[in-house]
Scaffold this motif. Structure first.
Motif, PDB file in Angstrom:
ATOM      1  N   LYS A 266      -8.961 -10.636 -21.948  1.00  0.00           N
ATOM      2  CA  LYS A 266      -8.356  -9.320 -21.957  1.00  0.00           C
ATOM      3  C   LYS A 266      -9.468  -8.309 -22.249  1.00  0.00           C
ATOM      4  N   PHE A 267      -9.339  -7.121 -21.692  1.00  0.00           N
ATOM      5  CA  PHE A 267     -10.438  -6.154 -21.751  1.00  0.00           C
ATOM      6  C   PHE A 267     -10.048  -4.931 -22.565  1.00  0.00           C
ATOM      7  N   ASP A 268     -11.008  -4.470 -23.376  1.00  0.00           N
ATOM      8  CA  ASP A 268     -10.805  -3.263 -24.186  1.00  0.00           C
ATOM      9  C   ASP A 268     -10.913  -2.003 -23.341  1.00  0.00           C
ATOM     10  N   LEU A 269     -11.638  -2.106 -22.230  1.00  0.00           N
ATOM     11  CA  LEU A 269     -11.783  -0.986 -21.301  1.00  0.00           C
ATOM     12  C   LEU A 269     -11.891  -1.532 -19.890  1.00  0.00           C
ATOM     13  N   ILE A 270     -11.071  -1.004 -18.994  1.00  0.00           N
ATOM     14  CA  ILE A 270     -11.219  -1.247 -17.560  1.00  0.00           C
ATOM     15  C   ILE A 270     -11.514   0.100 -16.922  1.00  0.00           C
ATOM     16  N   VAL A 271     -12.610   0.159 -16.185  1.00  0.00           N
ATOM     17  CA  VAL A 271     -13.074   1.430 -15.631  1.00  0.00           C
ATOM     18  C   VAL A 271     -13.287   1.271 -14.130  1.00  0.00           C
ATOM     19  N   SER A 272     -12.914   2.311 -13.375  1.00  0.00           N
ATOM     20  CA  SER A 272     -13.047   2.206 -11.924  1.00  0.00           C
ATOM     21  C   SER A 272     -13.176   3.576 -11.275  1.00  0.00           C
ATOM     22  N   ASN A 273     -14.102   3.652 -10.327  1.00  0.00           N
ATOM     23  CA  ASN A 273     -14.190   4.759  -9.375  1.00  0.00           C
ATOM     24  C   ASN A 273     -13.692   4.168  -8.049  1.00  0.00           C
ATOM     25  N   PRO A 274     -12.379   4.175  -7.826  1.00  0.00           N
ATOM     26  CA  PRO A 274     -11.800   3.365  -6.745  1.00  0.00           C
ATOM     27  C   PRO A 274     -11.894   4.046  -5.379  1.00  0.00           C
ATOM     28  N   PRO A 275     -11.594   3.294  -4.314  1.00  0.00           N
ATOM     29  CA  PRO A 275     -11.477   3.935  -2.988  1.00  0.00           C
ATOM     30  C   PRO A 275     -10.415   5.026  -3.037  1.00  0.00           C
ATOM     31  N   TYR A 276     -10.730   6.185  -2.492  1.00  0.00           N
ATOM     32  CA  TYR A 276      -9.842   7.352  -2.600  1.00  0.00           C
ATOM     33  C   TYR A 276      -8.883   7.496  -1.433  1.00  0.00           C
ATOM     34  N   PHE A 277      -9.326   7.137  -0.238  1.00  0.00           N
ATOM     35  CA  PHE A 277      -8.657   7.607   0.960  1.00  0.00           C
ATOM     36  C   PHE A 277      -7.771   6.539   1.574  1.00  0.00           C
ATOM     37  N   GLU A 278      -6.678   6.990   2.197  1.00  0.00           N
ATOM     38  CA  GLU A 278      -5.882   6.087   3.012  1.00  0.00           C
ATOM     39  C   GLU A 278      -6.731   5.625   4.198  1.00  0.00           C
ATOM     40  N   GLU A 279      -6.303   4.549   4.842  1.00  0.00           N
ATOM     41  CA  GLU A 279      -7.058   4.044   5.988  1.00  0.00           C
ATOM     42  C   GLU A 279      -7.176   5.129   7.059  1.00  0.00           C
TER      43      GLU A 279
ATOM     44  N   LYS B 294      -4.636  -2.663 -27.165  1.00  0.00           N
ATOM     45  CA  LYS B 294      -5.096  -1.300 -27.454  1.00  0.00           C
ATOM     46  C   LYS B 294      -6.140  -0.837 -26.442  1.00  0.00           C
ATOM     47  N   GLY B 295      -6.200  -1.507 -25.298  1.00  0.00           N
ATOM     48  CA  GLY B 295      -7.217  -1.214 -24.309  1.00  0.00           C
ATOM     49  C   GLY B 295      -6.982   0.091 -23.566  1.00  0.00           C
ATOM     50  N   THR B 296      -8.026   0.569 -22.908  1.00  0.00           N
ATOM     51  CA  THR B 296      -8.023   1.815 -22.148  1.00  0.00           C
ATOM     52  C   THR B 296      -8.323   1.538 -20.685  1.00  0.00           C
ATOM     53  N   PHE B 297      -7.581   2.178 -19.812  1.00  0.00           N
ATOM     54  CA  PHE B 297      -7.807   2.139 -18.369  1.00  0.00           C
ATOM     55  C   PHE B 297      -8.309   3.518 -17.970  1.00  0.00           C
ATOM     56  N   SER B 298      -9.526   3.607 -17.416  1.00  0.00           N
ATOM     57  CA  SER B 298     -10.170   4.886 -17.133  1.00  0.00           C
ATOM     58  C   SER B 298     -10.579   4.951 -15.670  1.00  0.00           C
ATOM     59  N   VAL B 299     -10.112   5.987 -14.959  1.00  0.00           N
ATOM     60  CA  VAL B 299     -10.395   6.121 -13.526  1.00  0.00           C
ATOM     61  C   VAL B 299     -10.731   7.565 -13.187  1.00  0.00           C
ATOM     62  N   ILE B 300     -11.436   7.743 -12.069  1.00  0.00           N
ATOM     63  CA  ILE B 300     -11.634   9.073 -11.486  1.00  0.00           C
ATOM     64  C   ILE B 300     -11.025   9.052 -10.097  1.00  0.00           C
ATOM     65  N   ILE B 301     -10.158  10.039  -9.813  1.00  0.00           N
ATOM     66  CA  ILE B 301      -9.418  10.072  -8.548  1.00  0.00           C
ATOM     67  C   ILE B 301      -9.340  11.507  -8.046  1.00  0.00           C
ATOM     68  N   PRO B 302      -9.001  11.695  -6.772  1.00  0.00           N
ATOM     69  CA  PRO B 302      -8.829  13.069  -6.273  1.00  0.00           C
ATOM     70  C   PRO B 302      -7.741  13.808  -7.043  1.00  0.00           C
ATOM     71  N   PHE B 303      -7.926  15.102  -7.213  1.00  0.00           N
ATOM     72  CA  PHE B 303      -6.967  15.897  -7.974  1.00  0.00           C
ATOM     73  C   PHE B 303      -5.560  15.783  -7.393  1.00  0.00           C
ATOM     74  N   GLU B 304      -5.442  15.804  -6.063  1.00  0.00           N
ATOM     75  CA  GLU B 304      -4.124  15.790  -5.442  1.00  0.00           C
ATOM     76  C   GLU B 304      -3.403  14.451  -5.602  1.00  0.00           C
ATOM     77  N   SER B 305      -4.117  13.421  -6.021  1.00  0.00           N
ATOM     78  CA  SER B 305      -3.496  12.107  -6.231  1.00  0.00           C
ATOM     79  C   SER B 305      -3.010  11.910  -7.663  1.00  0.00           C
ATOM     80  N   GLY B 306      -3.278  12.877  -8.532  1.00  0.00           N
ATOM     81  CA  GLY B 306      -3.037  12.693  -9.951  1.00  0.00           C
ATOM     82  C   GLY B 306      -1.603  12.384 -10.326  1.00  0.00           C
ATOM     83  N   ASP B 307      -0.658  13.188  -9.841  1.00  0.00           N
ATOM     84  CA  ASP B 307       0.748  12.990 -10.212  1.00  0.00           C
ATOM     85  C   ASP B 307       1.251  11.625  -9.760  1.00  0.00           C
ATOM     86  N   HIS B 308       0.927  11.250  -8.530  1.00  0.00           N
ATOM     87  CA  HIS B 308       1.380   9.968  -7.997  1.00  0.00           C
ATOM     88  C   HIS B 308       0.770   8.806  -8.779  1.00  0.00           C
TER      89      HIS B 308
END
Length: 231
Positions: free
Chosen positions: A103-116, A147-161
Motif C-alpha cells: 500500500k502506498f502513502d502517496l500515488i502521484v501521476s501526470n496522466p494522459p489528458y486527451f481522449e483518443e 492515510k495515503g494521498t493521491f496527487s494528480v495534475i489534469i486539465p482545468f476543464e476536467s476537474g469537476d468530472h
C-alpha cells in the motif's frame, strides 16, 4: 536530444518518451510528500517527478511505473545517474493490471489528458488509449494506504468530472491548486490531492508567469531548489 539540467540531477531525454514539461515540474514541486515513505508514480516518462520527490523527501522509497519500455529504460538511466539511485526503481507495467501487496502513502501521476484522437504524437503519454481517468482513479483507490494521498495534475476543464469520479471511488479532495499559465489568463490546470477521509478542502491559486517568459516570484520560489535559471 539534449539533456535537461536541474541543480541536483540531469534528465536525459528521448524522442520516444514524453519530454520534461512544466506540468511535471509543478506536480513534483507541489505534491504533498512530507511523511510519505512508500510512493508510487504512475506514468513516469523520463523519471522527472520521482526524482523531484526523492529530492524533497529523504525518507521516500519510490516505485516508478510506465507502460512504455523506452520510458522505463530512460527513467532507470536517469535514476542511476542521480544522488537518489538507491531509493528509486523503474518498472514496466500496465497500471490497470498492476499487482502488488504493498500500500502506498502517496500515488502521484501526470496522466494522459486527451481522449483518443488522430494525432500520432506521444499517443500513450498524451491520449487515454491505455489509461483512462476512471482506470487511474479506481486502481489508485485500491492501492492507497489508509492515510495515503493521491496527487494528480489534469486539465482545468476536467476537474469537476475527475473529482466526482474520485468521490464515487471513496477519495475526497483536501487540496486543490488552480494553475494559471499567465497572470489574468484563464486557468489551465488543476493539481488535485485526495484522501479517503472527507475533510475541509483548501483551494489555492498559482500563477506561473507574470507576463510571457517572465516567471512570477511564487514560481521562482517554488522551483529554486530544482531549476537552473539564467541570470
Amino acid at each position: 536530444m539534449k539533456p535537461f539540467q536541474f541543480k541536483n540531477f540531469n534528465i536525459n531525454q528521448s524522442k520516444n518518451v514524453f519530454r520534461v514539461g512544466t506540468d511535471g515540474v509543478l506536480l513534483g514541486a507541489l505534491s504533498s510528500v512530507d511523511g510519505s515513505q512508500n510512493i508510487l508514480e504512475v506514468g513516469t516518462g523520463t523519471g522527472l517527478i520521482s526524482l523531484m520527490i526523492a529530492q524533497r523527501n529523504a525518507m521516500a522509497r519510490i516505485t516508478a511505473l510506465d507502460l512504455n519500455a523506452d520510458a522505463v529504460i530512460l527513467a532507470a538511466e536517469n535514476f542511476k545517474n542521480s544522488p537518489f539511485q538507491d531509493r528509486i526503481s523503474a518498472a514496466q507495467h500496465d497500471f490497470k493490471t498492476y499487482v502488488t501487496d504493498e500500500k502506498f502513502d502517496l500515488i502521484v501521476s501526470n496522466p494522459p489528458y486527451f481522449e483518443e484522437n488522430p494525432s500520432e504524437k506521444d499517443i500513450v503519454a498524451r491520449q487515454q488509449t491505455e489509461l483512462s481517468f476512471s482506470n487511474l482513479i479506481q486502481k489508485s483507490a485500491g492501492l492507497l494506504s489508509d492515510k495515503g494521498t493521491f496527487s494528480v495534475i489534469i486539465p482545468f476543464e476536467s476537474g469537476d468530472h475527475f473529482e466526482k469520479m474520485s468521490v464515487v471511488n471513496g477519495l475526497f479532495p483536501f487540496r486543490k491548486i488552480k494553475i494559471f499559465g499567465i497572470k489574468n489568463s484563464a486557468p489551465k490546470r488543476w493539481i488535485l490531492e485526495l484522501r479517503r477521509i472527507p475533510q475541509h478542502c483548501e483551494e489555492i491559486d498559482f500563477i506561473i508567469e507574470q507576463s510571457p517568459r517572465k516567471y512570477t516570484d511564487e514560481y521562482l520560489e517554488l522551483t529554486k531548489d530544482f531549476h537552473v535559471f539564467a541570470t
